[in-house]
Design a protein around this motif. Structure first.
Motif, short mmCIF file in Angstrom:
data_model
loop_
_atom_site.label_atom_id
_atom_site.label_comp_id
_atom_site.label_asym_id
_atom_site.label_seq_id
_atom_site.Cartn_x
_atom_site.Cartn_y
_atom_site.Cartn_z
N ASP A 3 0.85 -1.19 0.00
CA ASP A 3 0.00 0.00 0.00
C ASP A 3 0.89 1.23 0.00
N HIS A 59 -0.03 4.33 -0.15
CA HIS A 59 -0.61 5.52 0.51
C HIS A 59 -1.03 5.18 1.93
N LEU A 60 -0.24 4.35 2.59
CA LEU A 60 -0.62 3.90 3.92
C LEU A 60 -0.80 5.08 4.88
N ASP A 61 -1.95 5.10 5.55
CA ASP A 61 -2.32 6.19 6.45
C ASP A 61 -2.30 5.62 7.87
N GLU A 74 -2.48 6.72 10.73
CA GLU A 74 -3.49 7.21 11.67
C GLU A 74 -4.76 6.36 11.61
N HIS A 75 -5.03 5.79 10.43
CA HIS A 75 -6.19 4.91 10.30
C HIS A 75 -5.97 3.59 11.06
N ARG A 106 -4.81 3.54 16.55
CA ARG A 106 -5.82 4.38 17.18
C ARG A 106 -5.51 4.55 18.67
N PHE A 107 -5.64 5.74 19.12
CA PHE A 107 -5.49 6.03 20.55
C PHE A 107 -6.89 6.30 21.07
N HIS A 120 -17.06 -4.48 14.09
CA HIS A 120 -16.92 -3.66 12.89
C HIS A 120 -16.06 -4.33 11.82
N LEU A 121 -16.56 -4.36 10.61
CA LEU A 121 -15.77 -4.82 9.47
C LEU A 121 -14.61 -3.85 9.24
N MET A 122 -13.55 -4.37 8.66
CA MET A 122 -12.42 -3.49 8.33
C MET A 122 -12.53 -3.01 6.88
N ASP A 123 -11.86 -1.90 6.61
CA ASP A 123 -11.85 -1.30 5.28
C ASP A 123 -10.95 -2.12 4.36
N ARG A 124 -11.54 -2.76 3.36
CA ARG A 124 -10.77 -3.65 2.49
C ARG A 124 -9.83 -2.93 1.53
N GLU A 125 -9.94 -1.62 1.47
CA GLU A 125 -9.04 -0.87 0.58
C GLU A 125 -7.69 -0.63 1.26
N ARG A 126 -7.59 -1.02 2.51
CA ARG A 126 -6.39 -0.75 3.29
C ARG A 126 -5.82 -2.04 3.86
#
Lengths: 465, 465
Positions: A73, A75-77, A79-80, A83-84, A106-112
């Protein structure tokens, strides 16, 4: 770029809105003695500055020629992923479990990249927690535990440990997958049936053939004896997580008195909790519940109380046992002995079998569940009601940048027809239970913690009287 | 049991893993003067004891004869819906926005009533927050605002207000849906095309017919002038929420000086922010961006600065305007005047049109977007780049059980090809911006808050120089 294995694809393919396929781990730490009050906030700052991300944490899903692959990836973010967070007042374990229950739903974002690291402040008694969530397609339970252990050390004074997501300076993760499991079995069939998840009909045919062969053999008839229960309904999307730690000493005292194994005692505790829970809901089946329990297949010893139990489930000698939980038996001690004998008989039978026969038997055991998962058909084939699994953890007191690890709890997967998963971890001189259940199918799963304790107390009473 | 309207079905049908279809509202409150430090924890206790849940909050989805219906949820688990949570240190607005960004990204459990109420402690300055999340199929933006207002009062001393989810003792929610909107338009077509969402091909055909009719008419050619931009890509599942409050006085001073409307000034602020944001990403299209802006169609007055702006968007005289944002214009003052003139021209044109003509024009305006949403086809028909919408809020200082409402921020929906939504609320003497964007398609949406401020400051500079 790396193609996904059939097993990894399976986890993505099985994932539904009400059936997320990620696993988690909850760790509770104590502040170092000299830590300031804002210790966790400082730790968060420090973690955020670690922006180097290495494999597998930098991989996201993509596809090449209709084949799912892992790619880096770009464009790894961070901060996503990192988490604090904080617990509300009064910051008890209860609030922590509510937090994990919600997050695990919660499902995770599959684009990441499919992982999240939650640093949680606001726990009382100068403690804090870390909840790690990783998709099962990225890593399995055993590997996850290994990765988590890599961020820990037995040296209380060691600081500046690299974060979980940057293991570049650390040994490569062990690529071995865990022993036979539902996934392994289905994954194996997938591999033999054309490698692609597009071949689900072929795989289902193969599973059906396995099941029908098995049904004709008298030795395998036992596979279809599990009763139907509320544990085996369709599930919804929200989860309840409950966790509890038990001193290994207590469990060993019981296991010595009854001349059983540690694994037998924890299985009996689960049986007892399930029995009370279902009785209170007026939903206990007449026939005893059956659990799927992975066990060691090493040379059986009458009492293994003084050995480190965790070694039993490691290595390649793990078999899947369908353990009768004797939930129709009223007396706790008798129930433990019957459970012990049942598991023992399967182990003895396994001792007479060749490794290939064991693999075939395991495949048969898991085939109906796998068949149902893949096709949603044949809900009447119930071969087991619940999964009780034991993931070995570290056997010495561990530290993370000076903070002592107080407990490490597994957060596994609930599925259609397997609404409850009871996973145990051994850590130091404790056995730690993590129960994850569908919140609607199984109301108030947290009560099972009391029932586990009651189950152990009842056995202890038998010892001391 | 109540069947879902076509529009309600639409929201469920459009929902995807990366495109949740719930709306939210973030409210910030100040502690009452005499409140103890554990005020929020006590409030949480009090809320938890309110276990009465009335419509629409007790309704869950079900289906009857393949038709989706709302039924009463007999096993409602209030703990799932009412969450008590906390912000991590240092508990600034930044941490609050991060919290809302994460929560707004999560799909809701469809087996349960589609709403969540989050009470959030840990905000500095003796403040706390409430984030309410409701699925758009259960309630629309205007109705949501009305329901939220029902839990508020203008009396600072009033206590024991019924919670949001128990409105039994309160006036019935206004069942009127908001004026023309993307949804209304598509819902209307659905109704005309056979009531069922199973008839998507028929609806798409109808939309296509509308579009093609429009394309032949010279008056409507303007509909297809929006440039393509990064705002109009496929989105991913994670969101960034950013919010900011502006004193109405500042905006009114600018609007008086330039002889425009309040709506023109906030639109110009958005234009300015978008321009700077896209320039910094080297992604500003040569052609100016086009915004979809709902505006009042009442008799136009040269300057409405001294009137309550919110009334403009209420009632039935709301039209959808495609506002040219003149993002190709360098000078802020000139940009505002051009935006004002563009909106004015459309309003003047609307003044000459019959209500039916306006409805037809609105349908045409929204048809390409609706067509794309329903079919995923024809990505080159870009009629607008961004939605800028204004939801009227309370015009007096409000209180909730003695806690003063400091701000109320809308959290709307990002969609494929509409990666950013800028929704504004008016409250008391403030205009409050809520920006929700896809976190991956649009990196660092929060920077737009600075750019909004810069945009206003630039206009103010023109006034004072």
């Amino acid at each position: 770029m790396k193609p996904l294995s059939p097993t990894d694809q399976l986890f993505l393919w099985l994932e539904k809105r009400q059936q997320p396929m990620h696993v988690g781990g909850l760790q509770i730490f104590s502040f170092p003695d000299d830590a300031p009050d804002d210790y966790v906030a400082r730790l968060a700052e420090q973690l955020r500055s670690n922006t180097e991300v290495t494999a597998p944490f930098d991989r996201r899903l993509d596809s090449r020629l209709a084949q799912p692959v892992w790619v880096r990836d770009k464009h790894l973010d961070l901060e996503h992923h990192v988490r604090f967070e904080a617990l509300p007042t009064p910051g008890r374990i209860r609030e922590l479990l509510a937090f994990v229950s919600a997050e695990h739903s919660h499902l995770m974002d599959r684009e990441r990249p499919l992982w999240e690291f939650h640093l949680i402040e606001g726990l009382g008694d100068r403690q804090f927690a870390v909840y790690i969530k990783v998709h099962h397609s990225l890593v399995d339970g055993i590997s996850a535990m290994k990765i988590i252990q890599r961020m820990l050390t037995t040296a209380p004074s060691k600081r500046n440990m690299p974060p979980l997501w940057d293991v570049s300076a650390q040994p490569k993760p062990d690529e071995d997958r865990s022993g036979p499991s539902l996934w392994h079995s289905v994954g194996h069939l997938l591999e033999q049936s054309g490698k692609q998840l597009g071949t689900v009909p072929a795989v289902a045919r193969e599973l059906l053939r396995t099941i029908n062969t098995g049904r004709k053999s008298p030795a395998h008839q036992s596979v279809f004896q599990a009763p139907r229960s509320i544990l085996n309904q369709k599930i919804t999307g929200s989860r309840r997580f409950a966790a509890q730690s038990y001193c290994l000493k207590r469990i060993k005292a019981v296991c010595k008195a009854y001349r059983t194994t540690v694994n037998d005692v924890v299985t009996a505790m689960c049986a007892s909790a399930l029995r009370t829970y279902l009785m209170n809901l007026d939903a206990l089946p007449d026939k005893p519940l059956i659990a799927m329990v992975p066990v060691s297949l090493r040379k059986y010893e009458r009492s293994d109380c003084d050995k480190a139990e965790d070694n039993q489930t490691g290595g390649n000698h793990v078999g899947v046992i369908l353990a009768n939980l004797y939930t129709d038996e009223n007396h706790a001690g008798t129930r433990l002995l019957k459970i012990h004998q049942g598991i023992q008989e399967t182990k003895d039978r396994y001792a007479l079998m060749s490794p290939e026969e064991i693999v075939n038997y395991t495949a048969l055991t898991l085939a109906p569940a796998a068949f149902h998962l893949l096709t949603g058909m044949a809900p009447k084939w119930q071969t087991f009601n619940v999964v009780i699994s034991n993931v070995p953890g570290p056997q010495k007191t561990c530290y993370w940048n000076g903070a002592r690890l107080e407990g490490i709890y597994p957060v596994s997967i609930a599925m259609d027809r397997l609404a409850l998963n009871m996973t145990l971890t051994s850590y130091n001189d404790h056995i730690e239970f993590g129960l994850i259940g569908c919140r609607r199918t199984l109301p108030s799963v947290q009560r099972m913690l009391d029932y586990l304790e009651d189950g152990l107390a009842e056995l202890e009473q038998g010892v001391f009287n």
